[in-house]
Design a protein around this motif. Sequence first.
Motif, short mmCIF file in Angstrom:
data_model
loop_
_atom_site.label_atom_id
_atom_site.label_comp_id
_atom_site.label_asym_id
_atom_site.label_seq_id
_atom_site.Cartn_x
_atom_site.Cartn_y
_atom_site.Cartn_z
N VAL A 268 0.85 -1.19 0.00
CA VAL A 268 0.00 0.00 0.00
C VAL A 268 0.89 1.24 0.00
O VAL A 268 2.04 1.18 0.44
N MET A 269 0.32 2.34 -0.47
CA MET A 269 0.94 3.63 -0.24
C MET A 269 0.15 4.27 0.88
O MET A 269 -1.09 4.33 0.82
N ILE A 270 0.87 4.71 1.92
CA ILE A 270 0.20 5.37 3.04
C ILE A 270 0.89 6.71 3.33
O ILE A 270 2.06 6.89 2.98
N ASP A 271 0.16 7.58 3.95
CA ASP A 271 0.67 8.90 4.35
C ASP A 271 1.96 8.71 5.16
O ASP A 271 1.97 7.96 6.15
N ARG A 272 3.01 9.39 4.76
CA ARG A 272 4.30 9.23 5.44
C ARG A 272 4.25 9.68 6.90
O ARG A 272 5.12 9.36 7.70
N GLU A 273 3.24 10.48 7.25
CA GLU A 273 3.15 11.01 8.63
C GLU A 273 2.46 10.03 9.58
O GLU A 273 2.46 10.24 10.79
N LEU A 274 1.83 8.98 9.07
CA LEU A 274 1.15 8.03 9.96
C LEU A 274 2.17 7.33 10.85
O LEU A 274 3.26 6.98 10.37
N PRO A 275 1.84 7.06 12.12
CA PRO A 275 2.80 6.36 12.99
C PRO A 275 3.31 5.05 12.36
O PRO A 275 4.49 4.74 12.43
N ILE A 276 2.44 4.31 11.70
CA ILE A 276 2.88 3.01 11.18
C ILE A 276 3.86 3.18 10.00
O ILE A 276 4.66 2.28 9.73
N ALA A 277 3.82 4.34 9.36
CA ALA A 277 4.75 4.57 8.24
C ALA A 277 6.18 4.71 8.72
O ALA A 277 7.13 4.54 7.96
N SER A 278 6.36 5.00 10.02
CA SER A 278 7.73 5.16 10.50
C SER A 278 8.25 3.89 11.19
O SER A 278 9.29 3.92 11.84
N VAL A 279 7.55 2.80 11.01
CA VAL A 279 8.03 1.52 11.56
C VAL A 279 8.97 0.90 10.52
O VAL A 279 8.57 0.57 9.42
N MET A 280 10.23 0.79 10.89
CA MET A 280 11.27 0.46 9.91
C MET A 280 11.94 -0.88 10.20
O MET A 280 11.72 -1.50 11.23
N ASP A 281 12.81 -1.25 9.31
CA ASP A 281 13.65 -2.46 9.42
C ASP A 281 12.79 -3.71 9.67
O ASP A 281 11.71 -3.83 9.12
N GLY A 282 13.25 -4.57 10.58
CA GLY A 282 12.53 -5.83 10.78
C GLY A 282 11.40 -5.72 11.78
O GLY A 282 10.84 -6.73 12.20
N PHE A 283 11.04 -4.51 12.16
CA PHE A 283 9.99 -4.35 13.17
C PHE A 283 8.61 -4.64 12.58
O PHE A 283 8.38 -4.47 11.40
N ASN A 284 7.72 -5.06 13.46
CA ASN A 284 6.30 -5.24 13.14
C ASN A 284 5.51 -4.17 13.88
O ASN A 284 6.00 -3.63 14.88
N ALA A 285 4.32 -3.89 13.41
CA ALA A 285 3.42 -2.99 14.15
C ALA A 285 1.99 -3.36 13.81
O ALA A 285 1.70 -3.74 12.67
N ILE A 286 1.14 -3.29 14.80
CA ILE A 286 -0.28 -3.64 14.59
C ILE A 286 -1.14 -2.52 15.17
O ILE A 286 -0.87 -2.03 16.27
N VAL A 287 -2.18 -2.17 14.41
CA VAL A 287 -3.16 -1.19 14.87
C VAL A 287 -4.49 -1.91 15.04
O VAL A 287 -4.89 -2.69 14.17
N VAL A 288 -5.15 -1.65 16.16
CA VAL A 288 -6.46 -2.27 16.41
C VAL A 288 -7.48 -1.17 16.69
O VAL A 288 -7.26 -0.33 17.57
N ASP A 289 -8.58 -1.17 15.95
CA ASP A 289 -9.64 -0.19 16.14
C ASP A 289 -10.86 -0.84 16.79
O ASP A 289 -11.31 -1.90 16.33
N GLY A 290 -11.38 -0.21 17.82
CA GLY A 290 -12.56 -0.75 18.48
C GLY A 290 -13.46 0.37 18.97
O GLY A 290 -13.05 1.54 19.02
N ASP A 291 -14.71 0.01 19.33
CA ASP A 291 -15.69 1.06 19.62
C ASP A 291 -15.38 1.85 20.90
O ASP A 291 -15.60 3.06 20.94
N TYR A 292 -14.85 1.21 21.93
CA TYR A 292 -14.58 1.97 23.17
C TYR A 292 -13.14 2.43 23.31
O TYR A 292 -12.85 3.37 24.03
N ILE A 293 -12.24 1.75 22.62
CA ILE A 293 -10.82 2.15 22.72
C ILE A 293 -10.42 3.17 21.68
O ILE A 293 -9.35 3.74 21.73
N ASP A 294 -11.25 3.34 20.63
CA ASP A 294 -10.88 4.11 19.46
C ASP A 294 -9.77 3.36 18.73
O ASP A 294 -10.04 2.42 18.01
N ARG A 295 -8.51 3.69 19.02
CA ARG A 295 -7.41 3.05 18.29
C ARG A 295 -6.27 2.72 19.24
O ARG A 295 -5.93 3.53 20.12
#
Length: 430
Positions: A268-295
């Motif tokens: 995907v192409m994503i906005d370079r300013e998104l937090p996940i866009a700055s996850v580099m090298d061999g790192f993983n990152a997961i975002v979870v969206d829910g109704d009471y937690i937001d994100r």
Amino acid sequence: MSKPLKVAIAGLGNVGIGVVKILEEHKELIADRAGREIAISAVSARSKDQDRGVDLSPYQWVDNAAEMADLDDVDIVVELIGGEDGIAYELSKNSLKNGKALVTANKAMVAHHGALLADMAQDAGVVLRYEAAVAGGIPIIKSIGEGLAANKLSQVYGIMNGTTNYMLTHMESRGLTYDEILAEVQELGYLEADPALDLDGIDAAHKLAILSSVAFGTKTDFESVYIEGIRNIESVDIEYGKELGYRIKLLGITKYEDGNLSQRVHPVMIDRELPIASVMDGFNAIVVDGDYIDRTFYNGRGAGEGPTASAVVADLIDIARGHSGPAFFKPASKLIEAAPVSINRRKGAYYVRLHVEDHAGVIADITAALKHTNVSVETMLQKGTEKDGTVYVVIVTHETTEVAMKDAINRIKEVSSVIETPQSIRIEKL
Ligand code: HSE
């Protein structure tokens, strides 16, 4: 303190050895936290004689891992062999049948057979845990299944494959070509034994299929994950993406609404300013969206001996503490058979790069194809004139549908001045 919990470890690669090391080095700390000692009874691997850098002589050696399910002084089998079928699956099923808890790091097996294994665990009244199967050191299974259990979750997305994230990172930061970075990760030993698992997005899809079940209580359905890997990504796309304010990442995205499950893995192409866009090298990152937690956002090392072994041992500690909930955080019999949503239902913008002969009328032909399929252009750039009289035309569309975009690309391919298969990358607004 209660009597020790007896563990059999099948598979002594990096992760297996990491588990042995943690259980030995943190023996007291773990016993304090778990309320009982966690003791290794038996180990198994293909070759007994290999020097693995740790003394395995205190433990019973078992030549045939499948037999570990039959050992009397074993409470938990830890399956670290890998592979969706074969001996790993046989051992796992036999362990559950024989009433032994199962801890596995086997993403392929859980993605393909998760629902069945969960059923078997429920029938046998034993625990099945697989924290290490997804995102290594990030406790994402527990976070979603326990920490976020009060929420109705709508979407989970993330970087689930460290190798391809490393490749994309260094194609951008060091200007390397795909072939150059591929040679580097081969040299570094980052690739799976079958490199297609990483490069074609299959490994990420295994993890996504597991996360869907944990997040939405659906039956694991690997077969319906739409999968594209990174083999077609070229340096030039990374460069033009950057000019347009985007970064290319390989994401897994799963969404659930009213019984419909959309699961996809693709660049995907994503906005370079998104937090996940700055996850580099061999790192993983997961975002979870829910109704009471937001994100919520989780970031960490997704692979390697330490992080993966840490996740395996966390599962062992859970079991030692007496945690015994169902594998996918609801009774296996209640897991939902969701309706798969086809990638063709995607709506969004697209980056398209065309390699064309630079002469009058080419742009008109391209825009005619776009007009015919009702795809509207937001930005169009012509990038230089190459010596051979060809140029790149880069298009960013307004929101459209996957079907319209595919139709437009098929029409563009027929334009005689278009000299290469068009490149197209989905732009995700996350
Ligand atoms: N091949 C996987 C990755 C290993 O690169 O993320 C961890 O699952």
